[in-house]
Motif scaffolding. Sequence first.
Motif, PDB file in Angstrom:
ATOM      1  N   LEU A 144      -7.157  -2.405   0.359  1.00 38.25           N
ATOM      2  CA  LEU A 144      -7.066  -0.980  -0.656  1.00 38.25           C
ATOM      3  C   LEU A 144      -7.873  -1.356  -1.959  1.00 38.25           C
ATOM      4  CD1 LEU A 144      -5.674   1.780  -0.796  1.00 38.25           C
ATOM      5  CD2 LEU A 144      -3.879   0.312  -2.231  1.00 38.25           C
TER       6      LEU A 144
ATOM      7  N   GLY B 217      -9.285  -0.042  -5.929  1.00 39.28           N
ATOM      8  CA  GLY B 217      -9.211   1.014  -6.945  1.00 39.28           C
ATOM      9  C   GLY B 217      -9.199   0.459  -8.428  1.00 39.28           C
TER      10      GLY B 217
ATOM     11  N   LEU C 194      -3.771   7.089  -5.552  1.00 42.73           N
ATOM     12  CA  LEU C 194      -3.322   5.742  -6.620  1.00 42.73           C
ATOM     13  C   LEU C 194      -3.242   6.171  -7.847  1.00 42.73           C
ATOM     14  CD1 LEU C 194      -6.021   3.372  -4.835  1.00 42.73           C
ATOM     15  CD2 LEU C 194      -3.610   3.345  -4.561  1.00 42.73           C
TER      16      LEU C 194
ATOM     17  N   VAL D  73      -1.078  -0.851  -8.761  1.00 39.65           N
ATOM     18  CA  VAL D  73      -0.684  -1.102  -7.338  1.00 39.65           C
ATOM     19  C   VAL D  73      -1.080  -2.376  -7.070  1.00 39.65           C
ATOM     20  CG1 VAL D  73      -1.044  -0.346  -4.948  1.00 39.65           C
ATOM     21  CG2 VAL D  73      -1.117   1.162  -6.621  1.00 39.65           C
TER      22      VAL D  73
ATOM     23  N   VAL E 281      -6.049  -1.223  -8.895  1.00 34.10           N
ATOM     24  CA  VAL E 281      -5.547  -1.939  -7.696  1.00 34.10           C
ATOM     25  C   VAL E 281      -5.689  -3.536  -7.896  1.00 34.10           C
ATOM     26  CG1 VAL E 281      -5.472  -2.299  -5.329  1.00 34.10           C
ATOM     27  CG2 VAL E 281      -5.402   0.079  -6.397  1.00 34.10           C
TER      28      VAL E 281
ATOM     29  N   ASP F  56       0.646  -1.304   0.125  1.00 31.56           N
ATOM     30  CA  ASP F  56      -0.059   0.116   0.153  1.00 31.56           C
ATOM     31  C   ASP F  56       1.010   1.200   0.170  1.00 31.56           C
ATOM     32  OD1 ASP F  56      -1.819   2.107   0.512  1.00 31.56           O
ATOM     33  OD2 ASP F  56      -2.565   1.252   2.185  1.00 31.56           O
TER      34      ASP F  56
END
Length: 341
Positions: free
Chosen positions: A141, A143, A127, A133, A146, A122
């Motif tokens: 987390l 997104g 982001l 990520v 992500v 993280d």
Amino acid sequence: MTTLRAGAKRGYARPDMQKDPLTLWAVSDGRAGMANQVLGLAEALARRTPCRIVEKTIVITPPHDRLPRGPLGPSLARLAPSSDPLSPPWPDIWLACGRRTVPLSLEVRAMAGAPFVVQTQDPKAPLGGFDLVLPPAHDQLSGANVLPLIGAPNRLSSVRMAKDALALEAEVGPADKTAVALIGGDSKQYKMTPNAVSLMLEALAAAEDAGHRVLITFSRRTPAWVKPHFAKGLPKAWIWDGNAVGQIGNPYFGLLGLADRLYVTAESANMLTDAAFTGCPVHLLPLQGGAAKWRRLHASLEAHGVLRPDAGPDDHWTYPPLRETDRAADALLALYRRARR
């Protein structure tokens, strides 16, 4: 399943990704837990497409290395002379891990002709500043760019484990059944205590009583006072002393390859997910402390079939071996190719 999308679009350094091998930079501060994540991801990509991997170890000039991200924190301008250089020509893909690399990743991605930037863990930063990520799922987390993983990327491969297992067995001898213990130590949420050590010794003694040869390795987190207790409490066990074993500098891969079951301390996401790579039974060794995110990790490993609470050394089970690094590499390469169209 949600389709991954790279962070805010911008130009990339090279228009034809098929022309030459991809250049990958594996960027970290050199600590094993950080470097292994980006090197493991890079090696997984190299198993899928031709790549040239360059390891980059960063060193930030004090006191900026200890300051948070911001005007006085780490930056390209504050790399120490002992740091590996970070300057154009940029790689095709920048893989970074660790708090100190986050501002560097953001800085590089904002440049013209920047690489495709991937951050593991993280980043605790916006982001949209990254293309992809890869955080642990237990950090919760989310997104568009992500991809949560159970645990973290690693450098494990079945071929390497089998090769090192043969070499290690030549040094420690064969056994019908082998239990491997991966012992960690103190962390922000967990503490190694005498009571925890006593419970570990009981669990491993029970494994010996069930006919397992016990092999033990400690991590950098293990307090020095713990090791003599293992030597005294398990005199028949083989304990790695930190020196080369025959031709093997570090027997970690070989230990995983020899294991029929594993015992792993609760504080290490890396060691737990490494153990889950084997498909063998994994027993959780408790430490004092804990936190909600670690309970989520342990629960996810239970749901995958890796851990079974209250299982004994005679209990046997299997599960699909965890291959999160491969899953991350597949998603990364697909996202990179879409972004390069």
